[in-house]
Design a protein around this motif. Sequence first.
Motif, PDB file in Angstrom:
ATOM      1  N   LEU A   1       0.825  -1.208   0.000  1.00 17.42           N
ATOM      2  CA  LEU A   1       0.000   0.000   0.000  1.00 17.42           C
ATOM      3  C   LEU A   1       0.859   1.259   0.000  1.00 17.42           C
ATOM      4  O   LEU A   1       0.465   2.291  -0.549  1.00 17.42           O
ATOM      5  CB  LEU A   1      -0.930   0.000   1.220  1.00 17.42           C
ATOM      6  N   LEU A   2       2.048   1.161   0.607  1.00 21.29           N
ATOM      7  CA  LEU A   2       2.955   2.317   0.654  1.00 21.29           C
ATOM      8  C   LEU A   2       3.681   2.548  -0.660  1.00 21.29           C
ATOM      9  O   LEU A   2       3.943   3.694  -1.043  1.00 21.29           O
ATOM     10  CB  LEU A   2       3.988   2.114   1.764  1.00 21.29           C
ATOM     11  N   THR A   3       4.014   1.464  -1.351  1.00 22.18           N
ATOM     12  CA  THR A   3       4.875   1.583  -2.523  1.00 22.18           C
ATOM     13  C   THR A   3       4.120   1.678  -3.851  1.00 22.18           C
ATOM     14  O   THR A   3       4.689   2.135  -4.841  1.00 22.18           O
ATOM     15  CB  THR A   3       5.848   0.398  -2.584  1.00 22.18           C
ATOM     16  N   GLN A   4       2.877   1.232  -3.890  1.00 23.92           N
ATOM     17  CA  GLN A   4       2.101   1.350  -5.127  1.00 23.92           C
ATOM     18  C   GLN A   4       1.875   2.818  -5.475  1.00 23.92           C
ATOM     19  O   GLN A   4       1.682   3.659  -4.581  1.00 23.92           O
ATOM     20  CB  GLN A   4       0.748   0.646  -4.967  1.00 23.92           C
ATOM     21  N   ARG A   5       1.877   3.105  -6.767  1.00 25.01           N
ATOM     22  CA  ARG A   5       1.744   4.500  -7.196  1.00 25.01           C
ATOM     23  C   ARG A   5       0.473   5.139  -6.646  1.00 25.01           C
ATOM     24  O   ARG A   5       0.487   6.303  -6.217  1.00 25.01           O
ATOM     25  CB  ARG A   5       1.750   4.578  -8.719  1.00 25.01           C
ATOM     26  N   HIS A   6      -0.615   4.408  -6.666  1.00 23.46           N
ATOM     27  CA  HIS A   6      -1.884   4.941  -6.156  1.00 23.46           C
ATOM     28  C   HIS A   6      -2.325   4.181  -4.907  1.00 23.46           C
ATOM     29  O   HIS A   6      -3.518   3.994  -4.668  1.00 23.46           O
ATOM     30  CB  HIS A   6      -2.955   4.864  -7.242  1.00 23.46           C
ATOM     31  N   GLY A   7      -1.334   3.746  -4.116  1.00 21.57           N
ATOM     32  CA  GLY A   7      -1.632   2.983  -2.914  1.00 21.57           C
ATOM     33  C   GLY A   7      -2.374   3.807  -1.872  1.00 21.57           C
ATOM     34  O   GLY A   7      -2.342   5.047  -1.866  1.00 21.57           O
ATOM     35  N   ALA A   8      -3.024   3.097  -0.942  1.00 19.67           N
ATOM     36  CA  ALA A   8      -3.929   3.750  -0.001  1.00 19.67           C
ATOM     37  C   ALA A   8      -3.247   4.253   1.265  1.00 19.67           C
ATOM     38  O   ALA A   8      -3.894   4.878   2.101  1.00 19.67           O
ATOM     39  CB  ALA A   8      -5.042   2.775   0.390  1.00 19.67           C
ATOM     40  N   LEU A   9      -1.944   3.992   1.422  1.00 25.10           N
ATOM     41  CA  LEU A   9      -1.230   4.385   2.629  1.00 25.10           C
ATOM     42  C   LEU A   9      -0.058   5.283   2.260  1.00 25.10           C
ATOM     43  O   LEU A   9       0.652   5.014   1.283  1.00 25.10           O
ATOM     44  CB  LEU A   9      -0.734   3.133   3.365  1.00 25.10           C
ATOM     45  N   ALA A  10       0.132   6.343   3.050  1.00 25.77           N
ATOM     46  CA  ALA A  10       1.253   7.255   2.798  1.00 25.77           C
ATOM     47  C   ALA A  10       1.774   7.791   4.128  1.00 25.77           C
ATOM     48  O   ALA A  10       1.005   8.023   5.070  1.00 25.77           O
ATOM     49  CB  ALA A  10       0.809   8.407   1.905  1.00 25.77           C
ATOM     50  N   ILE A  11       3.094   7.980   4.178  1.00 30.03           N
ATOM     51  CA  ILE A  11       3.732   8.586   5.352  1.00 30.03           C
ATOM     52  C   ILE A  11       4.647   9.693   4.840  1.00 30.03           C
ATOM     53  O   ILE A  11       5.761   9.425   4.395  1.00 30.03           O
ATOM     54  CB  ILE A  11       4.547   7.560   6.161  1.00 30.03           C
ATOM     55  N   PRO A  12       4.203  10.942   4.844  1.00 27.40           N
ATOM     56  CA  PRO A  12       5.063  12.034   4.384  1.00 27.40           C
ATOM     57  C   PRO A  12       6.362  12.081   5.178  1.00 27.40           C
ATOM     58  O   PRO A  12       6.350  11.909   6.409  1.00 27.40           O
ATOM     59  CB  PRO A  12       4.205  13.283   4.633  1.00 27.40           C
ATOM     60  N   ALA A  13       7.464  12.315   4.484  1.00 22.44           N
ATOM     61  CA  ALA A  13       8.773  12.327   5.146  1.00 22.44           C
ATOM     62  C   ALA A  13       8.822  13.346   6.274  1.00 22.44           C
ATOM     63  O   ALA A  13       9.462  13.119   7.308  1.00 22.44           O
ATOM     64  CB  ALA A  13       9.861  12.617   4.115  1.00 22.44           C
ATOM     65  N   ALA A  14       8.114  14.461   6.104  1.00 20.63           N
ATOM     66  CA  ALA A  14       8.155  15.522   7.112  1.00 20.63           C
ATOM     67  C   ALA A  14       7.489  15.110   8.424  1.00 20.63           C
ATOM     68  O   ALA A  14       7.705  15.752   9.456  1.00 20.63           O
ATOM     69  CB  ALA A  14       7.470  16.779   6.564  1.00 20.63           C
ATOM     70  N   ASN A  15       6.702  14.037   8.395  1.00 19.12           N
ATOM     71  CA  ASN A  15       6.052  13.596   9.633  1.00 19.12           C
ATOM     72  C   ASN A  15       6.537  12.210  10.071  1.00 19.12           C
ATOM     73  O   ASN A  15       5.951  11.602  10.970  1.00 19.12           O
ATOM     74  CB  ASN A  15       4.529  13.560   9.463  1.00 19.12           C
ATOM     75  N   LEU A  16       7.612  11.735   9.465  1.00 17.42           N
ATOM     76  CA  LEU A  16       8.085  10.384   9.770  1.00 17.42           C
ATOM     77  C   LEU A  16       8.505  10.256  11.225  1.00 17.42           C
ATOM     78  O   LEU A  16       8.217   9.241  11.880  1.00 17.42           O
ATOM     79  CB  LEU A  16       9.247  10.022   8.848  1.00 17.42           C
ATOM     80  N   GLY A  17       9.157  11.276  11.771  1.00 20.43           N
ATOM     81  CA  GLY A  17       9.608  11.212  13.155  1.00 20.43           C
ATOM     82  C   GLY A  17       8.469  11.038  14.138  1.00 20.43           C
ATOM     83  O   GLY A  17       8.578  10.308  15.128  1.00 20.43           O
ATOM     84  N   ASN A  18       7.344  11.701  13.868  1.00 20.79           N
ATOM     85  CA  ASN A  18       6.171  11.557  14.732  1.00 20.79           C
ATOM     86  C   ASN A  18       5.439  10.242  14.478  1.00 20.79           C
ATOM     87  O   ASN A  18       4.773   9.718  15.374  1.00 20.79           O
ATOM     88  CB  ASN A  18       5.197  12.715  14.498  1.00 20.79           C
ATOM     89  N   SER A  19       5.564   9.730  13.250  1.00 19.38           N
ATOM     90  CA  SER A  19       4.817   8.532  12.880  1.00 19.38           C
ATOM     91  C   SER A  19       5.432   7.251  13.435  1.00 19.38           C
ATOM     92  O   SER A  19       4.708   6.304  13.762  1.00 19.38           O
ATOM     93  CB  SER A  19       4.722   8.424  11.353  1.00 19.38           C
ATOM     94  N   LEU A  20       6.752   7.190  13.538  1.00 21.52           N
ATOM     95  CA  LEU A  20       7.413   5.940  13.936  1.00 21.52           C
ATOM     96  C   LEU A  20       6.980   5.436  15.319  1.00 21.52           C
ATOM     97  O   LEU A  20       6.644   4.252  15.463  1.00 21.52           O
ATOM     98  CB  LEU A  20       8.930   6.104  13.863  1.00 21.52           C
ATOM     99  N   PRO A  21       6.975   6.278  16.370  1.00 26.32           N
ATOM    100  CA  PRO A  21       6.515   5.761  17.675  1.00 26.32           C
ATOM    101  C   PRO A  21       5.053   5.309  17.635  1.00 26.32           C
ATOM    102  O   PRO A  21       4.695   4.313  18.275  1.00 26.32           O
ATOM    103  CB  PRO A  21       6.699   6.963  18.619  1.00 26.32           C
ATOM    104  N   TRP A  22       4.237   6.032  16.883  1.00 22.84           N
ATOM    105  CA  TRP A  22       2.826   5.655  16.774  1.00 22.84           C
ATOM    106  C   TRP A  22       2.700   4.312  16.052  1.00 22.84           C
ATOM    107  O   TRP A  22       1.900   3.456  16.457  1.00 22.84           O
ATOM    108  CB  TRP A  22       2.056   6.739  16.027  1.00 22.84           C
ATOM    109  N   MET A  23       3.488   4.103  15.000  1.00 20.49           N
ATOM    110  CA  MET A  23       3.416   2.843  14.258  1.00 20.49           C
ATOM    111  C   MET A  23       3.855   1.664  15.118  1.00 20.49           C
ATOM    112  O   MET A  23       3.336   0.550  14.970  1.00 20.49           O
ATOM    113  CB  MET A  23       4.263   2.931  12.980  1.00 20.49           C
ATOM    114  N   LEU A  24       4.791   1.882  16.043  1.00 19.78           N
ATOM    115  CA  LEU A  24       5.191   0.814  16.955  1.00 19.78           C
ATOM    116  C   LEU A  24       4.016   0.425  17.847  1.00 19.78           C
ATOM    117  O   LEU A  24       3.735  -0.770  18.036  1.00 19.78           O
ATOM    118  CB  LEU A  24       6.383   1.262  17.805  1.00 19.78           C
ATOM    119  N   ARG A  25       3.316   1.395  18.380  1.00 15.59           N
ATOM    120  CA  ARG A  25       2.126   1.109  19.179  1.00 15.59           C
ATOM    121  C   ARG A  25       1.062   0.400  18.331  1.00 15.59           C
ATOM    122  O   ARG A  25       0.362  -0.492  18.811  1.00 15.59           O
ATOM    123  CB  ARG A  25       1.553   2.402  19.753  1.00 15.59           C
ATOM    124  N   PHE A  26       0.925   0.841  17.085  1.00 14.72           N
ATOM    125  CA  PHE A  26      -0.037   0.226  16.167  1.00 14.72           C
ATOM    126  C   PHE A  26       0.292  -1.255  15.971  1.00 14.72           C
ATOM    127  O   PHE A  26      -0.599  -2.117  16.007  1.00 14.72           O
ATOM    128  CB  PHE A  26      -0.002   0.978  14.839  1.00 14.72           C
TER     129      PHE A  26
END
Length: 421
Positions: free
Chosen positions: A70-95
Amino acid sequence: MNKDKTCIIIGAGMLGLCSALEFLKRGYQVTLVDQDDPGLGATFGNAGFIATELVDPLSTWGTIKRAPALLTQRHGALAIPAANLGNSLPWMLRFALAARPGQVAHAREALAWINRQAVPAWQRILADEQLSGHLVASHYLRVWEHASGQAAAAEEAEFYQKWGIEARLIGKEETASLEPALRETVHHSVMLPYAHRLQDPYWLAQALFAAFQQRGGTFVKHAASRITAEGGQVRVSAGRDILAQQALVCAGAYSARLLRQFGVSIPLMAERGYHLHLPQTRGLLQGPICSADRNVFISQLDSGLRIVGFSELGGLDLPPQAARFTSLRHHLSGLLPQTQAALPAAEEWMGRRPTLPDSLPVIDTHPHHPNIGFAFGHQHMGITLAAISAQLISQKMSTGATPKELSPYAVTRFKLAGSFA
């Protein structure tokens, strides 16, 4: 109305509006606070579907396995903007931790319990305000475009039936008989015959706000910047200081930022979603549909056709990503080629879903200050659960009673960093 019973509600989305009405009906004087006009947040762009079939949490092993594609497909349904990666990583661990089998089973039971009450709660609140016409009975289709998806569809239908949700797998012809617009693109579908949608979520928000004003509620258009508990009361700073006996925070994705200012830490992600709205496209679909292949939802609202999609871990502050709108155009024209002529004039919108790692909302009061309540974190189900969540939190705050069924939605399942100062 009792002048000794006062409540401030922070957040004028659908949940805040429903909560305001519930407190008014319980005899409170209510002040509703929001930096925007009522209904202009995530409520505005919602697909308007009452998604009671969503008993699966977002955090499952199946979701995690699909995430790289979902992250790598051109029109995939999941995205993580690089500018928010630092905030996303701890949340993804909890997920990921929430995807453990025991946690998933717990979340399913909690979602199934509250979902069963969603439509009756909506019917009650709309009947009280003489707004029942805003809720429309409909079928709902989960659609697949290729024969290879039949096994997945059969498994999904069986899953729904296990949870007491009527559903059955239907073929191309029966799908086309229900939705002629899908005849050339859809191979089969799972049909849920007893679904509901709203005419338009923003229309309903405006109607509920009018009912709130008619019942004597007060609206303050200003951001709430601070909350303090003092002497058995609550002080909310929103341009000016407002005092009340109780306060309820239901500010959607902005709730965690507000709570941090008084020492409560909640792992709430602003999971951004996008939509295209085609106001001139009316009557193309008879009911909402969700594409299992494309991971987009298409709803025929009374105000036009709307496609909603993406789980973008983008946080609160980044601007919309233009590529998401391009992908929505790609998916809509692929599934419903009849819309191609209308796509250039489509209205674009981006909003922020309040998503917690375990997919369960917070419906609770502060453990040290029970006159301060929380109702947020409803992820993709904010419209679905607005009425029942408002009913549950208003009952808890007005009576002090905590039914055991509310324990999965407790704020104390997360670590509290301090308390009110």
